[in-house]
Design a protein around this motif. Sequence first.
Motif, PDB file in Angstrom:
ATOM      1  N   GLN A  88       0.851  -1.118  -0.040  1.00 15.73           N
ATOM      2  CA  GLN A  88       0.048  -0.107   0.103  1.00 15.73           C
ATOM      3  C   GLN A  88       0.800   1.030   0.120  1.00 15.73           C
ATOM      4  O   GLN A  88       2.130   1.233   0.177  1.00 15.73           O
ATOM      5  N   LYS A  89       0.308   2.391  -0.122  1.00 13.79           N
ATOM      6  CA  LYS A  89       0.864   3.701  -0.281  1.00 13.79           C
ATOM      7  C   LYS A  89       1.863   3.900   1.018  1.00 13.79           C
ATOM      8  O   LYS A  89       2.979   4.418   0.955  1.00 13.79           O
ATOM      9  N   ASP A  90       1.294   3.526   2.156  1.00 12.93           N
ATOM     10  CA  ASP A  90       2.264   3.798   3.463  1.00 12.93           C
ATOM     11  C   ASP A  90       3.451   2.862   3.408  1.00 12.93           C
ATOM     12  O   ASP A  90       4.391   3.387   3.988  1.00 12.93           O
ATOM     13  N   ASP A  91       3.577   1.938   2.478  1.00 14.20           N
ATOM     14  CA  ASP A  91       4.812   1.034   2.677  1.00 14.20           C
ATOM     15  C   ASP A  91       5.850   1.838   1.597  1.00 14.20           C
ATOM     16  O   ASP A  91       7.015   1.216   1.601  1.00 14.20           O
ATOM     17  N   LEU A  92       5.416   3.056   0.966  1.00 16.12           N
ATOM     18  CA  LEU A  92       6.557   3.669   0.118  1.00 16.12           C
ATOM     19  C   LEU A  92       6.824   5.094   0.744  1.00 16.12           C
ATOM     20  O   LEU A  92       7.485   5.868   0.218  1.00 16.12           O
ATOM     21  N   VAL A  93       6.709   5.028   2.202  1.00 10.60           N
ATOM     22  CA  VAL A  93       7.003   6.328   2.733  1.00 10.60           C
ATOM     23  C   VAL A  93       8.661   6.796   2.583  1.00 10.60           C
ATOM     24  O   VAL A  93       8.935   7.807   2.758  1.00 10.60           O
ATOM     25  N   LYS A  94       9.476   5.949   2.743  1.00  6.79           N
ATOM     26  CA  LYS A  94      10.900   5.969   2.482  1.00  6.79           C
ATOM     27  C   LYS A  94      11.318   6.212   1.054  1.00  6.79           C
ATOM     28  O   LYS A  94      12.634   6.112   0.779  1.00  6.79           O
ATOM     29  N   TRP A  95      10.412   6.100  -0.046  1.00  8.29           N
ATOM     30  CA  TRP A  95      10.725   6.121  -1.392  1.00  8.29           C
ATOM     31  C   TRP A  95      10.302   7.336  -2.041  1.00  8.29           C
ATOM     32  O   TRP A  95       8.973   7.558  -1.788  1.00  8.29           O
ATOM     33  N   GLU A  96      10.718   7.494  -3.359  1.00 13.43           N
ATOM     34  CA  GLU A  96      10.213   8.614  -3.955  1.00 13.43           C
ATOM     35  C   GLU A  96      10.424   8.344  -5.772  1.00 13.43           C
ATOM     36  O   GLU A  96      11.143   7.534  -5.945  1.00 13.43           O
ATOM     37  N   VAL A  97       9.458   8.972  -6.421  1.00 14.10           N
ATOM     38  CA  VAL A  97       9.608   8.753  -7.782  1.00 14.10           C
ATOM     39  C   VAL A  97       9.634  10.221  -8.358  1.00 14.10           C
ATOM     40  O   VAL A  97       9.553  11.228  -7.729  1.00 14.10           O
ATOM     41  N   ASP A  98      10.051  10.185  -9.758  1.00 10.00           N
ATOM     42  CA  ASP A  98      10.107  11.674 -10.364  1.00 10.00           C
ATOM     43  C   ASP A  98       9.082  12.096 -10.472  1.00 10.00           C
ATOM     44  O   ASP A  98       9.023  13.670 -10.340  1.00 10.00           O
ATOM     45  N   ALA A 146      10.646   4.649 -12.372  1.00  9.76           N
ATOM     46  CA  ALA A 146      11.730   4.196 -11.477  1.00  9.76           C
ATOM     47  C   ALA A 146      11.391   4.804 -10.011  1.00  9.76           C
ATOM     48  O   ALA A 146      10.774   5.927  -9.841  1.00  9.76           O
ATOM     49  N   CYS A 147      11.900   4.122  -8.869  1.00 13.44           N
ATOM     50  CA  CYS A 147      11.848   4.628  -7.498  1.00 13.44           C
ATOM     51  C   CYS A 147      12.976   4.389  -6.924  1.00 13.44           C
ATOM     52  O   CYS A 147      13.514   3.531  -6.968  1.00 13.44           O
ATOM     53  N   SER A 148      13.331   5.494  -5.865  1.00 14.94           N
ATOM     54  CA  SER A 148      14.542   5.650  -5.448  1.00 14.94           C
ATOM     55  C   SER A 148      14.215   5.968  -3.781  1.00 14.94           C
ATOM     56  O   SER A 148      13.300   6.573  -3.648  1.00 14.94           O
ATOM     57  N   PRO A 149      15.086   5.206  -3.026  1.00 13.55           N
ATOM     58  CA  PRO A 149      15.051   5.900  -1.402  1.00 13.55           C
ATOM     59  C   PRO A 149      15.302   7.301  -1.293  1.00 13.55           C
ATOM     60  O   PRO A 149      15.854   7.882  -2.188  1.00 13.55           O
ATOM     61  N   LEU A 150      14.483   7.858  -0.432  1.00 12.72           N
ATOM     62  CA  LEU A 150      14.791   9.341  -0.108  1.00 12.72           C
ATOM     63  C   LEU A 150      16.157   9.485   0.390  1.00 12.72           C
ATOM     64  O   LEU A 150      16.827   8.619   0.628  1.00 12.72           O
ATOM     65  N   GLY A 194      16.198  -3.799  -9.627  1.00 11.55           N
ATOM     66  CA  GLY A 194      16.870  -2.748  -9.351  1.00 11.55           C
ATOM     67  C   GLY A 194      18.397  -2.916  -9.194  1.00 11.55           C
ATOM     68  O   GLY A 194      18.872  -3.787  -9.682  1.00 11.55           O
ATOM     69  N   SER A 195      18.947  -1.682  -9.152  1.00 14.32           N
ATOM     70  CA  SER A 195      20.504  -1.654  -9.055  1.00 14.32           C
ATOM     71  C   SER A 195      20.954  -0.963  -7.666  1.00 14.32           C
ATOM     72  O   SER A 195      20.293  -0.180  -7.190  1.00 14.32           O
ATOM     73  N   ASP A 196      22.249  -1.151  -7.409  1.00 14.09           N
ATOM     74  CA  ASP A 196      22.754  -0.459  -5.958  1.00 14.09           C
ATOM     75  C   ASP A 196      24.378  -0.367  -6.479  1.00 14.09           C
ATOM     76  O   ASP A 196      24.941  -0.975  -7.687  1.00 14.09           O
ATOM     77  N   SER A 223      11.585   0.431 -13.506  1.00 12.15           N
ATOM     78  CA  SER A 223      10.271   0.499 -14.098  1.00 12.15           C
ATOM     79  C   SER A 223      10.319  -0.841 -15.091  1.00 12.15           C
ATOM     80  O   SER A 223      11.586  -1.511 -15.136  1.00 12.15           O
ATOM     81  N   THR A 224       9.046  -1.199 -15.546  1.00  7.83           N
ATOM     82  CA  THR A 224       9.112  -2.669 -16.043  1.00  7.83           C
ATOM     83  C   THR A 224      10.150  -2.890 -17.314  1.00  7.83           C
ATOM     84  O   THR A 224      10.533  -3.726 -17.709  1.00  7.83           O
ATOM     85  N   ASN A 225      10.127  -1.733 -18.087  1.00  5.11           N
ATOM     86  CA  ASN A 225      10.876  -1.659 -19.356  1.00  5.11           C
ATOM     87  C   ASN A 225      12.470  -2.103 -18.888  1.00  5.11           C
ATOM     88  O   ASN A 225      12.962  -3.294 -19.428  1.00  5.11           O
ATOM     89  N   ARG A 226      13.177  -1.651 -17.974  1.00  4.58           N
ATOM     90  CA  ARG A 226      14.313  -1.819 -17.385  1.00  4.58           C
ATOM     91  C   ARG A 226      14.405  -3.006 -16.617  1.00  4.58           C
ATOM     92  O   ARG A 226      15.440  -3.675 -16.825  1.00  4.58           O
ATOM     93  N   ILE A 227      13.246  -3.547 -16.061  1.00  6.65           N
ATOM     94  CA  ILE A 227      13.243  -5.042 -15.589  1.00  6.65           C
ATOM     95  C   ILE A 227      13.663  -5.908 -16.545  1.00  6.65           C
ATOM     96  O   ILE A 227      14.536  -6.883 -16.569  1.00  6.65           O
ATOM     97  N   VAL A 228      12.991  -5.832 -17.759  1.00  5.67           N
ATOM     98  CA  VAL A 228      13.026  -6.988 -18.850  1.00  5.67           C
ATOM     99  C   VAL A 228      14.413  -6.811 -19.493  1.00  5.67           C
ATOM    100  O   VAL A 228      15.274  -7.731 -19.544  1.00  5.67           O
ATOM    101  N   THR A 229      14.771  -5.425 -19.662  1.00  6.88           N
ATOM    102  CA  THR A 229      16.241  -5.406 -20.362  1.00  6.88           C
ATOM    103  C   THR A 229      17.423  -5.895 -19.350  1.00  6.88           C
ATOM    104  O   THR A 229      18.185  -6.478 -19.931  1.00  6.88           O
ATOM    105  N   SER A 230      17.354  -5.490 -18.243  1.00  3.46           N
ATOM    106  CA  SER A 230      18.240  -5.845 -17.215  1.00  3.46           C
ATOM    107  C   SER A 230      18.413  -7.379 -17.095  1.00  3.46           C
ATOM    108  O   SER A 230      19.489  -8.138 -17.082  1.00  3.46           O
TER     109      SER A 230
END
Length: 174
Positions: A4-14, A55-59, A113-115, A83-90
Amino acid sequence: MKIQKDDLVKWEVDEPDLIADPLLIRKRITDVEKALLISLPNEYKDYIHLVADQACSPLSNLDNFIARYNEKTRMIVMATLSSTNRIVTSTKLLQESIYDHRSLLPDGLIVIGSDYDDDGDAYIIYDVRADSPTYRNVFHWRYYVDNLVVGDGLGLLALSLREFLHKPALEDKL
């Protein structure tokens, strides 16, 4: 468990106000499943809808995680969830290699994702093999040096995507 949205409080999107057509998101999910011959867990589908397939990144400063290996832990710095496009490519890229003695990503493990680690780029791997004992677990993999053995080359980040989304932390809190 539903993400749910509450699970994303430590994340941000563009574009946090982006509203994506749910039919388009479902099509993108179907495209990923067809391209990789997998079935995505519901928790991941929930996540894709919530971030409008961005794509989504930590705050800022909350980009640190602990990966647990058999006999050690490693701090990693998260860059982004894809994002889904990058998931397939990677994923497809890491399923093939021109190099000898390189571990290849097997079907059912996908790159979400990547790190960064001390030596360079690494990946966030998600197990979508329904018959696997590590189904829905999230792992850290340094593809350039580590084999694909849980605890050895795959460091456990979380037992589920939902748990992983709650893990970003300040470096001094790990």
